[in-house]
Design a protein around this motif. Structure first.
Motif, mmCIF file in Angstrom:
data_model
loop_
_atom_site.group_PDB
_atom_site.id
_atom_site.type_symbol
_atom_site.label_atom_id
_atom_site.label_comp_id
_atom_site.label_asym_id
_atom_site.label_seq_id
_atom_site.Cartn_x
_atom_site.Cartn_y
_atom_site.Cartn_z
ATOM 1 N N VAL A 76 0.819 -1.217 0.000
ATOM 2 C CA VAL A 76 0.000 0.000 0.000
ATOM 3 C C VAL A 76 0.854 1.269 0.000
ATOM 4 O O VAL A 76 0.688 2.122 -0.883
ATOM 5 C CB VAL A 76 -0.982 -0.008 1.181
ATOM 6 C CG1 VAL A 76 -1.732 1.320 1.256
ATOM 7 C CG2 VAL A 76 -1.978 -1.160 1.042
ATOM 8 N N PRO A 77 1.768 1.461 0.964
ATOM 9 C CA PRO A 77 2.576 2.690 0.921
ATOM 10 C C PRO A 77 3.484 2.779 -0.304
ATOM 11 O O PRO A 77 3.736 3.876 -0.803
ATOM 12 C CB PRO A 77 3.398 2.618 2.217
ATOM 13 C CG PRO A 77 3.406 1.187 2.602
ATOM 14 C CD PRO A 77 2.078 0.661 2.154
ATOM 15 N N ILE A 78 3.977 1.629 -0.781
ATOM 16 C CA ILE A 78 4.838 1.641 -1.967
ATOM 17 C C ILE A 78 4.106 2.257 -3.157
ATOM 18 O O ILE A 78 4.617 3.150 -3.835
ATOM 19 C CB ILE A 78 5.311 0.220 -2.318
ATOM 20 C CG1 ILE A 78 6.326 -0.282 -1.286
ATOM 21 C CG2 ILE A 78 5.922 0.173 -3.722
ATOM 22 C CD1 ILE A 78 6.790 -1.705 -1.515
ATOM 23 N N ASN A 79 2.909 1.803 -3.385
ATOM 24 C CA ASN A 79 2.156 2.297 -4.535
ATOM 25 C C ASN A 79 1.575 3.682 -4.304
ATOM 26 O O ASN A 79 1.385 4.444 -5.254
ATOM 27 C CB ASN A 79 1.059 1.295 -4.896
ATOM 28 C CG ASN A 79 1.623 0.031 -5.501
ATOM 29 O OD1 ASN A 79 1.919 -0.025 -6.679
ATOM 30 N ND2 ASN A 79 1.815 -0.999 -4.678
ATOM 31 N N LEU A 80 1.306 4.018 -3.058
ATOM 32 C CA LEU A 80 0.877 5.381 -2.741
ATOM 33 C C LEU A 80 2.010 6.360 -3.032
ATOM 34 O O LEU A 80 1.776 7.457 -3.556
ATOM 35 C CB LEU A 80 0.466 5.467 -1.266
ATOM 36 C CG LEU A 80 0.079 6.861 -0.751
ATOM 37 C CD1 LEU A 80 -1.061 7.445 -1.569
ATOM 38 C CD2 LEU A 80 -0.304 6.777 0.726
ATOM 39 N N ILE A 81 3.229 5.960 -2.728
ATOM 40 C CA ILE A 81 4.397 6.799 -3.008
ATOM 41 C C ILE A 81 4.585 6.976 -4.512
ATOM 42 O O ILE A 81 4.848 8.086 -4.992
ATOM 43 C CB ILE A 81 5.658 6.173 -2.373
ATOM 44 C CG1 ILE A 81 5.585 6.295 -0.850
ATOM 45 C CG2 ILE A 81 6.924 6.843 -2.909
ATOM 46 C CD1 ILE A 81 6.621 5.465 -0.121
ATOM 47 N N PHE A 117 -6.982 6.118 -1.340
ATOM 48 C CA PHE A 117 -6.122 5.116 -1.971
ATOM 49 C C PHE A 117 -5.810 3.993 -0.981
ATOM 50 O O PHE A 117 -5.969 2.807 -1.281
ATOM 51 C CB PHE A 117 -4.832 5.809 -2.422
ATOM 52 C CG PHE A 117 -3.865 4.917 -3.169
ATOM 53 C CD1 PHE A 117 -3.744 5.009 -4.541
ATOM 54 C CD2 PHE A 117 -3.057 4.010 -2.496
ATOM 55 C CE1 PHE A 117 -2.839 4.207 -5.239
ATOM 56 C CE2 PHE A 117 -2.162 3.207 -3.174
ATOM 57 C CZ PHE A 117 -2.048 3.300 -4.547
ATOM 58 N N THR A 118 -5.371 4.381 0.209
ATOM 59 C CA THR A 118 -4.946 3.421 1.227
ATOM 60 C C THR A 118 -6.081 2.531 1.694
ATOM 61 O O THR A 118 -5.949 1.297 1.739
ATOM 62 C CB THR A 118 -4.346 4.165 2.438
ATOM 63 O OG1 THR A 118 -3.182 4.880 2.021
ATOM 64 C CG2 THR A 118 -3.983 3.195 3.546
ATOM 65 N N PHE A 119 -7.204 3.122 2.039
ATOM 66 C CA PHE A 119 -8.287 2.336 2.627
ATOM 67 C C PHE A 119 -9.021 1.475 1.604
ATOM 68 O O PHE A 119 -9.537 0.407 1.952
ATOM 69 C CB PHE A 119 -9.270 3.257 3.358
ATOM 70 C CG PHE A 119 -8.765 3.704 4.698
ATOM 71 C CD1 PHE A 119 -8.567 2.798 5.718
ATOM 72 C CD2 PHE A 119 -8.449 5.026 4.926
ATOM 73 C CE1 PHE A 119 -8.085 3.200 6.952
ATOM 74 C CE2 PHE A 119 -7.957 5.445 6.147
ATOM 75 C CZ PHE A 119 -7.769 4.523 7.168
ATOM 76 N N VAL A 158 -7.023 0.957 11.707
ATOM 77 C CA VAL A 158 -7.507 2.136 10.985
ATOM 78 C C VAL A 158 -6.622 3.346 11.278
ATOM 79 O O VAL A 158 -6.177 4.057 10.361
ATOM 80 C CB VAL A 158 -8.969 2.448 11.357
ATOM 81 C CG1 VAL A 158 -9.389 3.820 10.816
ATOM 82 C CG2 VAL A 158 -9.898 1.380 10.807
ATOM 83 N N CYS A 159 -6.339 3.567 12.548
ATOM 84 C CA CYS A 159 -5.501 4.705 12.933
ATOM 85 C C CYS A 159 -4.075 4.531 12.405
ATOM 86 O O CYS A 159 -3.424 5.510 12.025
ATOM 87 C CB CYS A 159 -5.482 4.862 14.454
ATOM 88 S SG CYS A 159 -7.078 5.319 15.155
ATOM 89 N N SER A 160 -3.594 3.299 12.377
ATOM 90 C CA SER A 160 -2.247 3.024 11.875
ATOM 91 C C SER A 160 -2.140 3.329 10.387
ATOM 92 O O SER A 160 -1.125 3.858 9.918
ATOM 93 C CB SER A 160 -1.867 1.562 12.138
ATOM 94 O OG SER A 160 -1.788 1.301 13.518
ATOM 95 N N LEU A 163 -1.719 6.906 9.737
ATOM 96 C CA LEU A 163 -0.316 7.258 9.920
ATOM 97 C C LEU A 163 0.524 6.848 8.710
ATOM 98 O O LEU A 163 1.405 7.604 8.271
ATOM 99 C CB LEU A 163 0.235 6.589 11.179
ATOM 100 C CG LEU A 163 1.732 6.781 11.451
ATOM 101 C CD1 LEU A 163 2.048 8.258 11.654
ATOM 102 C CD2 LEU A 163 2.175 5.960 12.654
ATOM 103 N N VAL A 164 0.267 5.662 8.168
ATOM 104 C CA VAL A 164 0.985 5.199 6.978
ATOM 105 C C VAL A 164 0.819 6.202 5.839
ATOM 106 O O VAL A 164 1.779 6.547 5.136
ATOM 107 C CB VAL A 164 0.472 3.810 6.538
ATOM 108 C CG1 VAL A 164 1.000 3.449 5.148
ATOM 109 C CG2 VAL A 164 0.894 2.748 7.547
ATOM 110 N N THR A 165 -0.386 6.696 5.663
ATOM 111 C CA THR A 165 -0.655 7.683 4.616
ATOM 112 C C THR A 165 0.092 8.978 4.884
ATOM 113 O O THR A 165 0.701 9.558 3.979
ATOM 114 C CB THR A 165 -2.165 7.965 4.529
ATOM 115 O OG1 THR A 165 -2.875 6.745 4.321
ATOM 116 C CG2 THR A 165 -2.471 8.928 3.392
#
Length: 277
Positions: A76-81, A117-119, A158-160, A163-165
């Protein structure tokens, strides 16, 4: 502001990165279901009392599929980046600034789009794995401490992911290089998620070292509570006999949100004083 978000979401759902990641999520979910099924078929997972614990169940996927820093949570964070850095690379951010949009609105637009994107990706993967796992092997909520723990863990996750985002957007707008940003963010997330179980094993316990207990680290590490349970199996940690203290629940929810605010505020401050070429 709403127009910025609407335009970003319109682009997001047509972005190749988003589509490819969604496909990877489906493939990975099918792969994990197959692996768990093979283990259940060929390996004896009986406990000392002779009770066999299956891996292909809803509660096991509930614990293993959701946590950031593990499994699909890394994708998720890889593709968000990749998506966020692409906004700079292809001149989208620069064009928005030229059009007269404030950097504050642009940054918050990136963050809100990142949350969507993340959720969508993390939630879709979780629904597939937990849903099919529950259909095949059932969902035994009593094995993970009952409804109370299930709800608390959901809140931690959810809260984590908020933070990732926040972390991903912060470093993506700061570094603006896909490779460098991914390396920094993944190292941070994996470290925060994996250090929690290590602390549990090293700290002195009066009851059972398997059960997480209060520790000052839970007020420092925002992924302490989610990371403690993430990737676990219900039959291994026996959460049925474990209850969380109010302070543990409070830290698991508030600390990711506090650090999210810090990263969003810092990212906005830096972005407002940085030239976009």
């Amino acid at each position: 502001m709403l127009n910025i978000i609407r335009a970003s979401l319109f682009k997001l759902f047509r972005d190749r990165t988003f589509i490819v990641t969604a496909i990877i999520g489906v493939v990975l979910a099918a792969f994990m279901l197959g692996i768990y099924a093979l283990i259940d078929h060929f390996i004896d997972t009986s406990s000392e009392g002779g009770v066999r614990h299956l891996l292909l169940t809803g509660e096991n996927f509930y614990l293993s599929a959701l946590t950031p820093g593990t499994s699909f949570g890394i994708m998720v964070p890889i593709n968000l980046i990749v998506f966020t850095v692409g906004e700079f690379t292809y001149g989208t951010i620069r064009n928005k600034i030229i059009a007269g949009l404030s950097k504050t609105k642009i940054y918050f637009g990136l963050f809100i789009t990142g949350l969507v994107f993340t959720f969508i990706l993390a939630g879709g993967y979780a629904l597939i794995t937990i849903g099919l796992g529950s259909i095949i092997g059932g969902f035994h909520v009593d094995l993970i401490g009952g409804v109370n723990f299930a709800l608390c863990y959901f809140a931690y996750v959810v809260c984590s992911y908020i933070l990732v985002t926040a972390i991903s957007i912060f470093f993506a707008t700061l570094v603006r290089n896909v490779g460098g940003t991914i390396a920094v963010v993944i190292i941070i997330l994996v470290f925060l998620a994996s250090i929690a179980p290590v602390f549990q094993q090293l700290m002195p316990h009066t009851v059972n070292p398997t059960y997480p207990s209060e520790h000052w680290m839970m007020w420092v590490n925002p992924l302490y509570m989610a990371g403690t349970y993430g990737g676990s199996f219900a039959s291994m940690i026996n959460l049925n006999s474990y209850s969380q203290s109010p302070s543990m629940v409070a830290s698991g929810v508030t600390m990711p949100l506090v650090w999210s605010i810090v990263f969003v505020a810092a990212g906005l401050l830096i972005f407002k004083h940085t030239d976009v070429k």
